[in-house]
Design an enzyme around this catalytic site. Structure first.
Site, PDB file in Angstrom:
ATOM      1  N   ARG A 129       0.820  -1.221   0.000  1.00  0.00           N
ATOM      2  CA  ARG A 129       0.000   0.000   0.000  1.00  0.00           C
ATOM      3  C   ARG A 129       0.852   1.267   0.000  1.00  0.00           C
ATOM      4  O   ARG A 129       0.456   2.290  -0.554  1.00  0.00           O
ATOM      5  CB  ARG A 129      -0.949  -0.011   1.191  1.00  0.00           C
ATOM      6  CG  ARG A 129      -1.994  -1.126   1.061  1.00  0.00           C
ATOM      7  CD  ARG A 129      -3.015  -1.076   2.154  1.00  0.00           C
ATOM      8  NE  ARG A 129      -3.756   0.179   2.168  1.00  0.00           N
ATOM      9  CZ  ARG A 129      -4.435   0.635   3.211  1.00  0.00           C
ATOM     10  NH1 ARG A 129      -4.453  -0.037   4.332  1.00  0.00           N
ATOM     11  NH2 ARG A 129      -5.093   1.778   3.134  1.00  0.00           N
ATOM     12  N   TYR A 143      -8.879  14.044  -7.087  1.00  0.00           N
ATOM     13  CA  TYR A 143      -9.301  15.319  -6.491  1.00  0.00           C
ATOM     14  C   TYR A 143      -8.591  15.537  -5.163  1.00  0.00           C
ATOM     15  O   TYR A 143      -8.290  14.576  -4.458  1.00  0.00           O
ATOM     16  CB  TYR A 143     -10.823  15.409  -6.303  1.00  0.00           C
ATOM     17  CG  TYR A 143     -11.485  14.276  -5.548  1.00  0.00           C
ATOM     18  CD1 TYR A 143     -11.802  13.078  -6.176  1.00  0.00           C
ATOM     19  CD2 TYR A 143     -11.828  14.407  -4.194  1.00  0.00           C
ATOM     20  CE1 TYR A 143     -12.437  12.048  -5.495  1.00  0.00           C
ATOM     21  CE2 TYR A 143     -12.476  13.379  -3.501  1.00  0.00           C
ATOM     22  CZ  TYR A 143     -12.764  12.199  -4.166  1.00  0.00           C
ATOM     23  OH  TYR A 143     -13.400  11.168  -3.500  1.00  0.00           O
ATOM     24  N   PRO A 144      -8.315  16.796  -4.852  1.00  0.00           N
ATOM     25  CA  PRO A 144      -7.726  17.093  -3.551  1.00  0.00           C
ATOM     26  C   PRO A 144      -8.826  17.375  -2.524  1.00  0.00           C
ATOM     27  O   PRO A 144      -9.942  17.751  -2.903  1.00  0.00           O
ATOM     28  CB  PRO A 144      -6.920  18.362  -3.829  1.00  0.00           C
ATOM     29  CG  PRO A 144      -7.662  19.062  -4.908  1.00  0.00           C
ATOM     30  CD  PRO A 144      -8.376  18.000  -5.719  1.00  0.00           C
ATOM     31  N   MET A 145      -8.529  17.158  -1.245  1.00  0.00           N
ATOM     32  CA  MET A 145      -9.544  17.442  -0.221  1.00  0.00           C
ATOM     33  C   MET A 145      -8.934  17.892   1.104  1.00  0.00           C
ATOM     34  O   MET A 145      -7.756  17.665   1.368  1.00  0.00           O
ATOM     35  CB  MET A 145     -10.451  16.229  -0.007  1.00  0.00           C
ATOM     36  CG  MET A 145      -9.802  15.038   0.642  1.00  0.00           C
ATOM     37  SD  MET A 145     -11.025  13.750   1.064  1.00  0.00           S
ATOM     38  CE  MET A 145     -11.869  14.471   2.463  1.00  0.00           C
ATOM     39  N   ASP A 146      -9.769  18.534   1.891  1.00  0.00           N
ATOM     40  CA  ASP A 146      -9.422  18.971   3.251  1.00  0.00           C
ATOM     41  C   ASP A 146     -10.400  18.358   4.233  1.00  0.00           C
ATOM     42  O   ASP A 146     -11.491  17.946   3.845  1.00  0.00           O
ATOM     43  CB  ASP A 146      -9.619  20.501   3.383  1.00  0.00           C
ATOM     44  CG  ASP A 146      -8.501  21.308   2.760  1.00  0.00           C
ATOM     45  OD1 ASP A 146      -7.426  20.752   2.500  1.00  0.00           O
ATOM     46  OD2 ASP A 146      -8.726  22.519   2.546  1.00  0.00           O
ATOM     47  N   HIS A 170     -16.160   4.920   7.406  1.00  0.00           N
ATOM     48  CA  HIS A 170     -15.718   5.275   6.050  1.00  0.00           C
ATOM     49  C   HIS A 170     -15.156   4.039   5.326  1.00  0.00           C
ATOM     50  O   HIS A 170     -15.506   3.755   4.182  1.00  0.00           O
ATOM     51  CB  HIS A 170     -14.660   6.382   6.177  1.00  0.00           C
ATOM     52  CG  HIS A 170     -13.773   6.564   4.985  1.00  0.00           C
ATOM     53  ND1 HIS A 170     -14.122   7.362   3.937  1.00  0.00           N
ATOM     54  CD2 HIS A 170     -12.555   6.046   4.681  1.00  0.00           C
ATOM     55  CE1 HIS A 170     -13.145   7.332   3.035  1.00  0.00           C
ATOM     56  NE2 HIS A 170     -12.188   6.546   3.456  1.00  0.00           N
ATOM     57  N   SER A 221     -17.309  12.390   5.674  1.00  0.00           N
ATOM     58  CA  SER A 221     -17.389  13.227   4.467  1.00  0.00           C
ATOM     59  C   SER A 221     -18.498  14.266   4.594  1.00  0.00           C
ATOM     60  O   SER A 221     -18.325  15.428   4.226  1.00  0.00           O
ATOM     61  CB  SER A 221     -17.640  12.368   3.221  1.00  0.00           C
ATOM     62  OG  SER A 221     -16.534  11.533   2.979  1.00  0.00           O
TER      63      SER A 221
HETATM   64  C1  VOV Z   1     -12.168   2.495  -2.428  1.00  0.00           C
HETATM   65  C2  VOV Z   1     -12.555   2.602  -1.227  1.00  0.00           C
HETATM   66  C3  VOV Z   1     -11.918   3.137   0.018  1.00  0.00           C
HETATM   67  C4  VOV Z   1     -11.486   2.376   1.098  1.00  0.00           C
HETATM   68  C5  VOV Z   1     -11.554   0.865   1.256  1.00  0.00           C
HETATM   69  C6  VOV Z   1     -10.953   3.304   2.071  1.00  0.00           C
HETATM   70  C7  VOV Z   1     -10.445   2.909   3.327  1.00  0.00           C
HETATM   71  C8  VOV Z   1      -9.785   3.801   4.172  1.00  0.00           C
HETATM   72  C9  VOV Z   1      -9.165   3.417   5.448  1.00  0.00           C
HETATM   73  C10 VOV Z   1      -9.154   2.017   6.035  1.00  0.00           C
HETATM   74  C11 VOV Z   1      -8.604   4.563   5.968  1.00  0.00           C
HETATM   75  C12 VOV Z   1      -7.866   4.705   7.337  1.00  0.00           C
HETATM   76  C13 VOV Z   1      -6.510   4.177   7.338  1.00  0.00           C
HETATM   77  C14 VOV Z   1      -5.624   4.600   6.183  1.00  0.00           C
HETATM   78  O1  VOV Z   1      -5.478   3.769   5.264  1.00  0.00           O
HETATM   79  O2  VOV Z   1      -5.143   5.721   6.140  1.00  0.00           O
HETATM   80  C15 VOV Z   1      -8.831   5.611   5.029  1.00  0.00           C
HETATM   81  C16 VOV Z   1      -8.328   6.893   5.184  1.00  0.00           C
HETATM   82  C17 VOV Z   1      -8.683   7.943   4.370  1.00  0.00           C
HETATM   83  N1  VOV Z   1      -9.545   7.917   3.286  1.00  0.00           N
HETATM   84 FE1  VOV Z   1     -10.397   6.272   2.504  1.00  0.00          FE
HETATM   85  N2  VOV Z   1     -11.073   4.596   1.578  1.00  0.00           N
HETATM   86  C18 VOV Z   1     -11.653   4.543   0.338  1.00  0.00           C
HETATM   87  C19 VOV Z   1     -11.989   5.602  -0.516  1.00  0.00           C
HETATM   88  C20 VOV Z   1     -11.809   6.923  -0.127  1.00  0.00           C
HETATM   89  C21 VOV Z   1     -12.366   8.063  -0.824  1.00  0.00           C
HETATM   90  C22 VOV Z   1     -13.247   8.002  -2.049  1.00  0.00           C
HETATM   91  C23 VOV Z   1     -11.974   9.196  -0.172  1.00  0.00           C
HETATM   92  C24 VOV Z   1     -12.403  10.625  -0.474  1.00  0.00           C
HETATM   93  C25 VOV Z   1     -13.529  11.023   0.476  1.00  0.00           C
HETATM   94  C26 VOV Z   1     -14.813  11.382  -0.207  1.00  0.00           C
HETATM   95  O3  VOV Z   1     -15.844  11.485   0.514  1.00  0.00           O
HETATM   96  O4  VOV Z   1     -14.852  11.604  -1.423  1.00  0.00           O
HETATM   97  C27 VOV Z   1     -11.131   8.792   0.915  1.00  0.00           C
HETATM   98  C28 VOV Z   1     -10.478   9.648   1.763  1.00  0.00           C
HETATM   99  C29 VOV Z   1      -9.666   9.196   2.806  1.00  0.00           C
HETATM  100  C30 VOV Z   1      -8.813  10.067   3.577  1.00  0.00           C
HETATM  101  C31 VOV Z   1      -8.645  11.554   3.365  1.00  0.00           C
HETATM  102  C32 VOV Z   1      -8.194   9.291   4.538  1.00  0.00           C
HETATM  103  C33 VOV Z   1      -7.176   9.773   5.592  1.00  0.00           C
HETATM  104  C34 VOV Z   1      -7.939  10.255   6.779  1.00  0.00           C
HETATM  105  C35 VOV Z   1      -7.109  10.714   7.931  1.00  0.00           C
HETATM  106  O5  VOV Z   1      -7.616  11.584   8.670  1.00  0.00           O
HETATM  107  O6  VOV Z   1      -5.979  10.264   8.111  1.00  0.00           O
HETATM  108  N3  VOV Z   1     -11.074   7.401   0.933  1.00  0.00           N
HETATM  109  N4  VOV Z   1      -9.591   5.147   3.972  1.00  0.00           N
END
Ligand code: VOV
Length: 247
Positions: A129, A143-146, A170, A221
């Site tokens: 990963r 896309y970027p995000m906050d 999430h 989100s």
């Molecule tokens: C394809 C699907 C998918 C999957 C399985 C997934 C899983 C996970 C896991 C398990 C974790 C936590 C541990 C890590 O791995 O960091 C995260 C973390 C994160 N994610 Fe996620 N995410 C996905 C998809 C996914 C999307 C589509 C988005 C955009 C949000 C949206 O609304 O548009 C996103 C964002 C994030 C972010 C910004 C973080 C970091 C947050 C922080 O504060 O650190 N993410 N995410």
């Protein structure tokens, strides 16, 4: 109130998203020899980057952007930030770059947050990963995000446990899309204008929309997500380059 505790992250390869617009007018005005030379040189560059990928010293993908925000979307992963500038400079010096205009760029680093326990960089799953070989799936979205920091909706003042809970929810939504959408989350604190870059790959473009829509209803989100411009594109293979640039 005590300060909320920052989560530890583990970081992998550095990442550059580089969007360019093709100046089709000057491309058409160039001689056939010049165009052939530019295409060949660019394909050689792609071959060189493929070799880096084969040796697992980085990864790259190239997509054709749909819409007017750009034409080409390049995503590059490398072990150091220096290699990103080297690569960018090499591209800028190439013949094809004479016909490219900068559209957008984003600098970040592949990031895993440690909300659900510590991932060890020695664990093969974690390594996969942190140092991902990017999929060459049909569609890509960036896309970027906050995370919001406003009034009562301040992600950065939430307790660790609450943030972990929301991210667990999430991840459950994300997991429903296993095999359909692959995500690469890159952190950009201190590097670029937003806090994270979100890169998604899908075989079927509609899955990108379904996932992003469904996630809007996840608390993390719905309450805390703020988003920049979206770029979506279709995969551009090296072997299709001649056709794509043919005028
Ligand atoms: C394809 C699907 C998918 C999957 C399985 C997934 C899983 C996970 C896991 C398990 C974790 C936590 C541990 C890590 O791995 O960091 C995260 C973390 C994160 N994610 Fe996620 N995410 C996905 C998809 C996914 C999307 C589509 C988005 C955009 C949000 C949206 O609304 O548009 C996103 C964002 C994030 C972010 C910004 C973080 C970091 C947050 C922080 O504060 O650190 N993410 N995410």
């Amino acid at each position: 109130m005590t300060a909320a505790e920052a989560v530890k992250t583990v970081d992998g390869w550095y990442c550059l998203h580089d969007m360019r617009t093709i100046d089709w007018t000057s491309w058409k005005l160039a001689s056939k020899e010049e165009r052939d030379e530019a295409i060949q040189e660019f394909k050689n560059l792609l071959t060189k980057w493929e070799d880096v990928e084969k040796e697992e010293n980085g990864s790259n993908v190239l997509y054709k952007v749909v819409g007017q925000k750009a034409d080409l979307m390049l995503m590059i992963l490398r072990p150091t930030m220096n290699e990103l500038t080297d690569l960018e400079t090499e591209l800028n010096k190439s013949k094809l770059a004479e016909f490219l205009q900068p559209a957008y760029s984003y600098v970040s680093v592949v990031e895993l947050s440690q909300y659900s326990g510590n991932s060890s960089a020695d664990d093969p799953k974690t390594r996969e990963r942190l140092y991902p070989i990017l999929p060459k799936w049909e569609h890509m979205c960036f896309y970027p995000m906050d995370k919001r920091r406003q009034g009562d909706e301040n992600w950065y003042s939430l307790p660790f446990k609450e943030r972990a809970r929301q991210l667990y929810e999430h991840s459950k939504t994300g997991r429903k899309y296993a095999g359909e959408v692959k995500q690469v989350i890159t952190g950009s604190f201190g590097f670029d204008d937003w806090e994270w870059g979100v890169t998604l790959f899908a075989h079927d473009a509609i899955q990108l929309k379904k996932l992003v829509y469904e996630m809007r209803f996840d608390e993390v989100s719905a309450k805390y997500g703020e988003f920049g411009a979206f770029y979506v594109g279709n995969h551009l293979a090296k072997d299709d380059m001649d056709d794509y640039l043919h005028v």
